[in-house]
Design an enzyme around this catalytic site. Structure first.
Site, PDB file in Angstrom:
ATOM      1  N   LYS A 169       0.843  -1.200   0.000  1.00  0.00           N
ATOM      2  CA  LYS A 169       0.000   0.000   0.000  1.00  0.00           C
ATOM      3  C   LYS A 169       0.872   1.241   0.000  1.00  0.00           C
ATOM      4  CE  LYS A 169      -1.947   2.664   2.978  1.00  0.00           C
ATOM      5  NZ  LYS A 169      -1.749   3.921   2.224  1.00  0.00           N
ATOM      6  N   GLU A 244      10.129   0.882  10.399  1.00  0.00           N
ATOM      7  CA  GLU A 244      11.165   1.902  10.219  1.00  0.00           C
ATOM      8  C   GLU A 244      10.464   3.239  10.383  1.00  0.00           C
ATOM      9  OE1 GLU A 244      12.934   4.800   8.944  1.00  0.00           O
ATOM     10  OE2 GLU A 244      13.485   3.903   7.002  1.00  0.00           O
ATOM     11  N   CYS A 278      13.602  10.355   6.524  1.00  0.00           N
ATOM     12  CA  CYS A 278      13.527   9.853   7.898  1.00  0.00           C
ATOM     13  C   CYS A 278      14.858  10.034   8.620  1.00  0.00           C
ATOM     14  CB  CYS A 278      13.080   8.405   7.915  1.00  0.00           C
ATOM     15  SG  CYS A 278      14.059   7.350   6.858  1.00  0.00           S
ATOM     16  N   GLU A 376       9.898  15.142  15.198  1.00  0.00           N
ATOM     17  CA  GLU A 376      10.269  15.034  13.788  1.00  0.00           C
ATOM     18  C   GLU A 376       9.408  15.970  12.950  1.00  0.00           C
ATOM     19  OE1 GLU A 376       9.392  11.368  11.547  1.00  0.00           O
ATOM     20  OE2 GLU A 376      11.425  11.536  10.767  1.00  0.00           O
TER      21      GLU A 376
HETATM   22  P1  ADP Z   1       2.531  11.021   7.388  1.00  0.00           P
HETATM   23  O1  ADP Z   1       2.178  11.506   8.743  1.00  0.00           O
HETATM   24  O2  ADP Z   1       3.661  11.707   6.783  1.00  0.00           O
HETATM   25  O3  ADP Z   1       1.329  10.927   6.485  1.00  0.00           O
HETATM   26  P2  ADP Z   1       2.169   8.301   8.048  1.00  0.00           P
HETATM   27  O4  ADP Z   1       2.963   7.522   9.028  1.00  0.00           O
HETATM   28  O5  ADP Z   1       0.826   8.788   8.465  1.00  0.00           O
HETATM   29  O6  ADP Z   1       3.041   9.518   7.583  1.00  0.00           O
HETATM   30  O7  ADP Z   1       1.982   7.474   6.705  1.00  0.00           O
HETATM   31  C1  ADP Z   1       2.820   6.452   6.254  1.00  0.00           C
HETATM   32  C2  ADP Z   1       1.976   5.332   5.675  1.00  0.00           C
HETATM   33  O8  ADP Z   1       1.171   4.766   6.693  1.00  0.00           O
HETATM   34  C3  ADP Z   1       1.001   5.750   4.570  1.00  0.00           C
HETATM   35  O9  ADP Z   1       0.959   4.738   3.579  1.00  0.00           O
HETATM   36  C4  ADP Z   1      -0.309   5.834   5.298  1.00  0.00           C
HETATM   37  O10 ADP Z   1      -1.435   5.653   4.461  1.00  0.00           O
HETATM   38  C5  ADP Z   1      -0.175   4.693   6.278  1.00  0.00           C
HETATM   39  N1  ADP Z   1      -1.049   4.772   7.453  1.00  0.00           N
HETATM   40  C6  ADP Z   1      -1.477   5.860   8.105  1.00  0.00           C
HETATM   41  N2  ADP Z   1      -2.264   5.535   9.150  1.00  0.00           N
HETATM   42  C7  ADP Z   1      -2.332   4.176   9.172  1.00  0.00           C
HETATM   43  C8  ADP Z   1      -2.969   3.230  10.024  1.00  0.00           C
HETATM   44  N3  ADP Z   1      -3.739   3.598  11.052  1.00  0.00           N
HETATM   45  N4  ADP Z   1      -2.797   1.920   9.744  1.00  0.00           N
HETATM   46  C9  ADP Z   1      -2.037   1.513   8.716  1.00  0.00           C
HETATM   47  N5  ADP Z   1      -1.402   2.362   7.886  1.00  0.00           N
HETATM   48  C10 ADP Z   1      -1.545   3.688   8.096  1.00  0.00           C
END
Ligand code: ADP
Ligand code: MG
Length: 480
Positions: A169, A244, A278, A376
């Site tokens: 995804k 990560e 990161c 961050e």
């Molecule tokens: P940012 O804050 O920069 O958007 P995220 O950590 O939210 O970074 O996003 C990184 C990835 O994690 C994206 O692919 C996002 O869709 C996914 N993501 C965000 N929330 C969830 C969740 N609750 N469960 C699984 N994946 C998630």
């Protein structure tokens, strides 16, 4: 999106827009996958793992598929780099490097597929004891928006080499290159269901993937906040998890460092890819004797960084990836102004009427306890912190919830190596910051996550170990 070898829409029929962050215009619409779509992808990956062609493939065959994929990516590097630059806002020159690294990553794991070794265990009885390595199963892989195609390769390549099947995804902001890559998979010869790519949002597509009972492992790169949610959601089915997460990586400069190289290294370390990295060297630690001269030179040179359109070959920094990220970084610029002394930048890049451009921003005289030193930002915001001597540098460097990366600059090899050993981080550079190689391990200490990607470490995370005991004693068991 790509499920079970076919390009499909979401079951609910929803779509969502994808933007060019330099123009704020919609450049594509992609399927909005929900729980039912995740279920469909998970079933496809499960079936492909459990039966049919894939479990019967040899390591050599899997390796060759990865080589072919690497070739296709190299052949279409120009087109993929342009798509990546347009979708992320990153400079085209950097996008080209990402695509080259993507191909190299598939090649590396194509080669490694045939080098996975088992073990003979020296048990004391008349028996042969073996350890076999087997694929962990169906891997759910959730990636961020800063290096979309490269992160896809970091996830898919070791998993496929190991014999897993995958549901990838991409981030909702940047799904285009990963979806583009799926155009080639069928033709290359990946059986249906081995690689699935679903577009969707974190809560509506990512979370169901993490909870899905048919998924054996989750590999995640992203924020620490989401990493914590993923760990919780993975607990229900005791999934294998590798994370990560973020960082607040110290870039440490001693007085004896080469001064010109140091200034460049500090700016490159924190502003490459608009700071959306990161491992960004977002805490710049400078030894007191050179501190004043250092911050002045830093401020001076930061002003010469060329911001511009992603497709302009002269551009060193493009816009941030999204409106959300732009607002987040703007907020940290304001927080920084309250907490420390503004040295450079501090606002929107005013020469652009459109696009999510912010100025490379540097705060000086930062206290390591403030928010801009602890949280961050994931954008071009640097915190410069003075220190007095080696022990102080190490203390400040380690005073962080994160432990992804660090760098130390000095011409004193003994001091540099003492600092390398004392810093609690998964990656430490000496007299450089950011070079990353597929041959070397990547991952963090502390709240920067666990597990390692790249190199032989990367494939380990997709392997189970099966212990086999073979009795060589042809007698009945002496128990009755
Ligand atoms: P940012 O804050 O920069 O958007 P995220 O950590 O939210 O970074 O996003 C990184 C990835 O994690 C994206 O692919 C996002 O869709 C996914 N993501 C965000 N929330 C969830 C969740 N609750 N469960 C699984 N994946 C998630
Ligand atoms: Mg998010």
């Amino acid at each position: 999106m790509y499920i079970n070898g076919k390009h499909v829409e979401s079951i609910g029929g929803g779509w969502f827009p994808v933007y060019d962050p330099s123009t704020e215009e919609i450049i594509a619409e992609v399927p909005d996958s929900r729980e039912a779509d995740v279920d469909r992808a998970a079933k496809a990956a499960r079936t492909a793992f459990d039966s049919g062609e894939w479990p019967a493939t040899t390591a050599q065959q899997r390796g060759r598929l990865l080589f072919k994929l690497a070739d296709r990516i190299r052949n279409e590097a120009g087109k993929l780099a342009e798509l990546e630059a347009r979708n992320c806002g990153k400079p085209i020159v950097e996008a080209e490097m990402d695509i080259a690294d993507t191909a190299t990553c598939f090649e590396y794991y194509g080669g490694l597929a045939t080098k996975v070794l088992g073990h003979v265990n020296p048990v004391p009885d008349n028996a042969l004891s073996l350890s076999l390595r087997e694929p962990v199963g169906v891997a759910g892989q959730i990636i961020p928006w800063n290096y979309p195609l490269l992160m896809s390769a970091w996830k898919l390549a070791p998993a496929l080499a190991a014999g897993c099947t995958c549901i990838l995804k991409p981030a909702e902001q940047t799904p285009l290159t990963a979806l583009e890559m799926t155009e080639r998979l069928d033709e290359i010869g990946f059986p249906p269901g081995v690689v699935n790519v679903i577009s969707g949002f974190g809560e509506s597509a990512g979370a169901p993937l993490v909870r899905h009972p048919d998924v054996d492992k989750i590999a995640f790169t992203g924020s620490a906040a989401v990493g914590k949610i993923i760990l919780r959601n993975a607990a229900e089915s005791i999934k294998r998890v590798t994370l990560e997460l973020g960082g607040k990586s110290p870039n440490i400069f001693f007085s004896d460092a080469d001064f010109e190289a140091a200034i460049d290294g500090a700016l490159f370390g924190v502003f490459i890819n608009q700071g959306e990295v990161c491992s960004a060297g977002s805490r710049i630690l400078v030894e007191r004797p050179i501190y004043r001269k250092f911050v002045e030179a830093l401020a001076e040179k930061a002003k010469t960084i060329k911001l511009g359109a992603p497709l302009d070959r002269e551009t060193k920094m493009g816009p941030l990836v999204s409106k959300e990220q732009y607002e987040r970084v703007r907020e940290y610029q304001e927080i920084g102004k309250r907490e420390a002394k503004l040295l450079a930048g501090g606002g929107r890049a005013s020469s652009f009427s459109k696009g999510y451009y912010v100025e490379p921003t540097i705060f000086a005289d930062v206290d390591n306890g403030t928010r801009i030193a602890r949280e961050e930002v994931f954008g071009p915001v640097a915190a410069v912190i003075p220190f007095d001597g080696e022990a102080d540098a190490v203390r400040i460097a380690n005073d962080s919830p994160y432990g992804l990366a660090a760098a130390v600059w000095s011409r004193d090899i003994f001091r540099a190596l003492r600092v390398v050993k004392s810093v609690r981080a998964g990656i430490v550079w000496v007299n450089h910051m950011q070079p990353t190689y597929v041959e070397a391990p990547w991952g963090g200490y502390k709240q920067s996550g666990f597990g390692r990607e790249l190199g032989p470490w990367g494939i380990e995370e997709y392997l189970e170990t099966k212990q086999v005991y073979i009795n060589l004693n042809e007698q009945p068991i002496a128990w009755y």
